[in-house]
Structure formats: structure tokens, C-alpha cells
Design an enzyme around this catalytic site. Structure first.
Site, short mmCIF file in Angstrom:
data_model
loop_
_atom_site.label_atom_id
_atom_site.label_comp_id
_atom_site.label_asym_id
_atom_site.label_seq_id
_atom_site.Cartn_x
_atom_site.Cartn_y
_atom_site.Cartn_z
N ASN A 111 37.76 40.65 42.87
CA ASN A 111 38.77 40.82 43.91
C ASN A 111 38.95 42.32 44.16
O ASN A 111 39.50 43.02 43.33
CB ASN A 111 40.07 40.16 43.41
CG ASN A 111 41.23 40.34 44.38
OD1 ASN A 111 41.17 41.14 45.30
ND2 ASN A 111 42.30 39.60 44.15
N HIS A 115 39.83 36.89 52.35
CA HIS A 115 40.01 37.79 51.20
C HIS A 115 39.43 37.11 49.97
O HIS A 115 39.69 35.92 49.71
CB HIS A 115 41.50 38.09 51.02
CG HIS A 115 41.81 38.72 49.71
ND1 HIS A 115 41.10 39.80 49.22
CD2 HIS A 115 42.74 38.42 48.76
CE1 HIS A 115 41.58 40.12 48.03
NE2 HIS A 115 42.57 39.30 47.73
N CYS A 169 46.41 43.29 49.35
CA CYS A 169 45.16 42.58 49.70
C CYS A 169 45.08 42.20 51.17
O CYS A 169 44.01 41.85 51.65
CB CYS A 169 44.99 41.34 48.83
SG CYS A 169 44.96 41.72 47.08
O1 UT7 Z 1 44.45 39.26 45.59
C1 UT7 Z 1 45.78 38.97 45.22
C2 UT7 Z 1 45.96 37.57 45.16
N1 UT7 Z 1 45.75 37.08 43.82
C3 UT7 Z 1 45.31 35.85 43.66
O2 UT7 Z 1 44.98 35.20 44.62
C4 UT7 Z 1 45.29 35.23 42.29
C5 UT7 Z 1 45.75 33.80 42.36
N2 UT7 Z 1 45.77 33.13 41.07
C6 UT7 Z 1 44.63 32.76 40.44
O3 UT7 Z 1 43.53 33.01 40.93
C7 UT7 Z 1 44.74 32.00 39.16
O4 UT7 Z 1 46.08 31.67 38.94
C8 UT7 Z 1 44.19 32.79 37.92
C9 UT7 Z 1 42.68 32.87 38.02
C10 UT7 Z 1 44.80 34.17 37.87
C11 UT7 Z 1 44.53 32.05 36.63
O5 UT7 Z 1 44.00 30.73 36.67
P1 UT7 Z 1 44.92 29.51 36.20
O6 UT7 Z 1 44.09 28.29 36.34
O7 UT7 Z 1 46.18 29.59 37.02
O8 UT7 Z 1 45.15 29.81 34.68
P2 UT7 Z 1 46.52 30.01 33.88
O9 UT7 Z 1 47.16 31.30 34.24
O10 UT7 Z 1 47.34 28.76 34.02
O11 UT7 Z 1 46.02 30.09 32.38
C12 UT7 Z 1 45.40 28.97 31.76
C13 UT7 Z 1 45.03 29.34 30.34
C14 UT7 Z 1 46.16 29.99 29.55
O12 UT7 Z 1 46.06 29.54 28.22
P3 UT7 Z 1 47.01 28.32 27.68
O13 UT7 Z 1 48.41 28.81 27.89
O14 UT7 Z 1 46.67 27.16 28.55
O15 UT7 Z 1 46.59 28.17 26.27
C15 UT7 Z 1 45.84 31.46 29.58
O16 UT7 Z 1 46.35 32.16 28.46
O17 UT7 Z 1 43.98 30.31 30.36
C16 UT7 Z 1 44.34 31.43 29.53
N3 UT7 Z 1 43.73 32.64 30.10
C17 UT7 Z 1 42.49 33.04 29.77
N4 UT7 Z 1 41.56 32.54 28.90
C18 UT7 Z 1 40.38 33.19 28.81
C19 UT7 Z 1 44.24 33.48 31.02
N5 UT7 Z 1 43.35 34.44 31.29
C20 UT7 Z 1 42.25 34.19 30.53
C21 UT7 Z 1 41.01 34.82 30.38
N6 UT7 Z 1 40.11 34.31 29.52
N7 UT7 Z 1 40.67 35.94 31.08
#
Ligand code: UT7
Length: 321
Positions: free
Chosen positions: A278, A248, A113
Site C-alpha cells: 500500500n 487505491h 490515501c
Molecule cells: O490505505 C489505508 C486504508 N487501509 C486499509 O484499507 C486497511 C484495511 N484493513 C485491512 O486491510 C485488514 O483489516 C488488515 C489486513 C489490516 C488486517 O486483516 P484482518 O483480517 O482484519 O486481521 P485482524 O486485524 O482481525 O487480525 C487477525 C489476527 C490477529 O490475531 P488473533 O487476535 O486472531 O490471534 C492478529 O494479531 O491476525 C493477527 N495478525 C497477524 N498475524 C501474522 C495481525 N497482523 C499480523 C501479521 N502476521 N502481520
């Protein structure tokens, strides 16, 4: 003293889009979750006719037109990508073929990225060295072909597309630019290519994109503002002097947090990830092209560009439009 100036922009997005609502029909997710956690509403996804190279060529063609140049003026093509459909020829060479850039050398750069930032810095170094004067810099991705469409934690984030800039040596343009890597953190965001069996080693299956989302999030919100502050400080420029911070487009919450940490007005951080998702190395030049074509950028405006991603890699540029 000569530097590197962006004199033309272009972009190309796949024809087909995939909305959050459409995704929620095929997996356990919702528009509400994706929108509130990321800011993404829809993304473009390549069809069987579209590749990282065809999208790159279209973006490049538009950037050359926008710069008022002809294909034969381009001396070097630098393509940032981490999702090319083939190992070789490079996407750069494919773009050269499609656009008839007969006087150019061409190659690819892999910095995920941060790729566009790294390619821009490479172009800048070539221009400062005097080796080339007119360079086409492209970021292009078809990450939809590298992600696991059953992994809702990653597949909802990415989109395909390409963005391009023509740069040339000029008296105004890039004021300062930095690029950084930390290979010790490589494991937080990976994708392994498959390998075939050899006389000495067994075949190894590839793996789709894997991301420790929260680790990448924490890295981004800490490192990006530090890196931007450094490039501003090195060039005696205040946050208030900058018209736009073109970051980005990974997550609107990351961008908002960077704005907050820099104590800058959020309005100065344009975003298009609601409609593009993204797009990795393509996100900065796609957004720049959008801003350029909607006349948001005026000659003399100060801009900061900043990329971050797998590697880990990150960087920032301060430039005068
Ligand atoms: O370009 C490369 C750089 N990449 C990035 O900058 C990405 C950086 N990271 C992020 O943007 C965030 O960490 C994410 C958007 C990827 C994830 O957000 P988060 O607030 O960190 O969520 P999480 O991974 O802690 O997941 C929270 C909950 C989980 O459920 P439980 O364990 O709390 O029950 C996941 O299973 O959300 C669940 N979950 C979803 N639910 C519905 C994960 N993906 C999804 C989804 N739809 N697509």
C-alpha cells in the site's frame, strides 16, 4: 466544453525491496498470513538517499517526458503526500527545484490515501477555472519512515514510491469526479507529529501510524462502491461501459469485494499491490503508469479511479483516456 486530460504518466520506486519472507525473519509474521489477508508479497522501502521528494521528482520527470513536454511547460505542481520528511519547503517546491520547473507554482495536498484523487480534482478545478492549462500531479510516500516496525498489524502493509501524471486542458478527459471527507472518523487511522516544548506547553511525542484495520476495511468496502456508482450514475454511464477500475491498492480483498458489490468482472480491477504494498497517495498513479507503459490503455477507454483512506477521505473519477 474543455475538461482535464491525463497526457503523460511516470513512476519511481525505491531500489530496495523487502519481501514477506524477509519480514518474517525479523518479526512474528509469515508470507502466508500477509499474502492471504492482503495480497501483498513484497514492497519497496526507501534507503537513506531516497525521500518523498526525490521519488516524486523522478516520477514527475518521467511523466513530463511521457507527455512530450519540457519542464518549463509546467505551470503548477500539486503533490499529494502524508509522509514528507520535512514540514517545509513543500515536496512540490522540492520537485520544482530538482526538475527546474521554473514557470510553475507548487504546493502539497494532504488527504492520505485519497491524496492523488484530491490533487487530480484540484488540478481539474484549476483547469476549468482557466487559471492553469498544464499541471503536474504527483502522489508520493515514504510511509516506511512513519510506521512502527514492531507493530506487525500495520508495518507489513505499506510500501514507498511515487507516481505522477501530467494533465492539461483538452476536449476529452475527466467526465466526472467526486471527493468526500468525514472528519468524525479520523481516529481510526492516525499518525501524530512530535512537537517541541514551548513557553506555554510541554513537548508532545509523535506516534507512529495507528490503524483500526477492520473499521477501515468495512468503511472501504461500503463507501467505495457507493461512491463509484454515484459518479457513474451522475454521468449516465453503466458499470459495463468501464474498461478498468483503478482503485487505491490497500488490500486485494477490498478490491475483490468492491468488484463483487459493483457486479463487475474482477479482471477489470488491475492490481500491483503484490509487489508494491500500500503506497497510499502514490498507489493509483503508480498503477496507471504501469498500465500506460504496458499499452493496456487505449485512447477513448473509460476508466474509473477511486481512492480512500485516512481522514476519513474518499473519492472517484470517471474519465476517458
Ligand atoms: O490505505 C489505508 C486504508 N487501509 C486499509 O484499507 C486497511 C484495511 N484493513 C485491512 O486491510 C485488514 O483489516 C488488515 C489486513 C489490516 C488486517 O486483516 P484482518 O483480517 O482484519 O486481521 P485482524 O486485524 O482481525 O487480525 C487477525 C489476527 C490477529 O490475531 P488473533 O487476535 O486472531 O490471534 C492478529 O494479531 O491476525 C493477527 N495478525 C497477524 N498475524 C501474522 C495481525 N497482523 C499480523 C501479521 N502476521 N502481520
Amino acid at each position: 466544453m474543455m475538461t482535464t486530460r491525463i497526457i503523460g504518466t511516470g513512476s519511481a520506486l525505491p531500489k530496495k525491496t523487502l519481501t514477506n519472507d524477509e519480514l518474517s525473519q525479523i518479526m512474528d509474521t509469515s508470507d502466508e498470513w500477509i499474502r492471504t489477508r492482503t495480497g501483498i508479497v513484497s514492497r519497496h522501502v526507501a534507503d537513506e538517499e531516497e525521500t518523498a521528494a526525490t521519488l516524486a521528482a523522478e516520477a514527475g520527470r518521467r511523466a513530463i517526458d511521457n507527455a512530450g513536454m519540457k519542464p518549463e511547460d509546467i505551470e503548477l505542481v500539486l503533490v499529494a503526500t502524508c509522509s514528507a520528511e520535512n514540514y517545509f519547503p513543500s515536496v512540490g517546491c522540492q520537485v520544482q527545484d530538482i526538475l527546474g520547473l521554473k514557470n510553475a507554482a507548487a504546493m502539497d495536498i494532504s488527504a492520505a490515501c485519497s491524496g492523488f484523487l484530491f490533487a487530480l480534482n484540484t488540478a481539474h478545478a484549476y483547469i476549468l477555472s482557466g487559471l492553469y492549462e498544464k499541471i503536474l500531479v504527483i502522489g508520493t510516500e515514504t510511509l516506511s519512515r512513519t510506521i512502527d516496525w514492531t507493530d506487525r498489524s500495520t508495518c507489513v502493509l505499506f510500501g514507498d514510491g511515487a507516481g505522477a501524471c501530467v494533465v492539461r486542458s483538452d476536449e476529452e478527459g475527466i467526465i466526472g469526479i467526486s471527493q468526500h471527507s468525514d472528519g468524525t472518523q479520523g481516529g481510526v487511522l492516525t499518525s501524530f507529529a512530535p512537537s517541541l516544548e514551548t513557553p506555554l506547553a510541554a513537548a508532545a511525542p509523535g506516534s507512529p501510524l495507528y490503524m483500526e484495520g477492520q473499521a477501515v476495511f468495512k468503511f472501504a468496502v461500503k463507501t467505495v462502491p457507493e461512491c463509484i456508482r454515484q459518479v457513474l450514475e451522475d454521468n449516465h454511464t453503466e458499470v459495463e461501459d468501464v474498461k478498468y477500475f483503478v482503485l487505491h491498492q490497500a488490500n486485494s480483498r477490498i478490491i475483490q469485494s468492491v468488484a463483487k458489490r459493483l457486479k463487475a468482472d474482477e479482471e477489470k480491477f488491475p492490481m500491483n499491490l503484490d509487489k508494491c504494498g500500500n503506497t497510499s497517495a502514490a498507489s493509483i498513479p503508480i498503477l496507471l503508469d504501469e498500465m500506460n507503459r504496458s499499452n493496456k490503455l487505449g485512447r477513448g477507454d473509460l476508466l474509473v479511479l477511486s481512492g480512500f483512506g485516512a481522514g476519513l477521505t474518499w473519492g472517484a473519477a470517471l474519465l476517458r483516456w
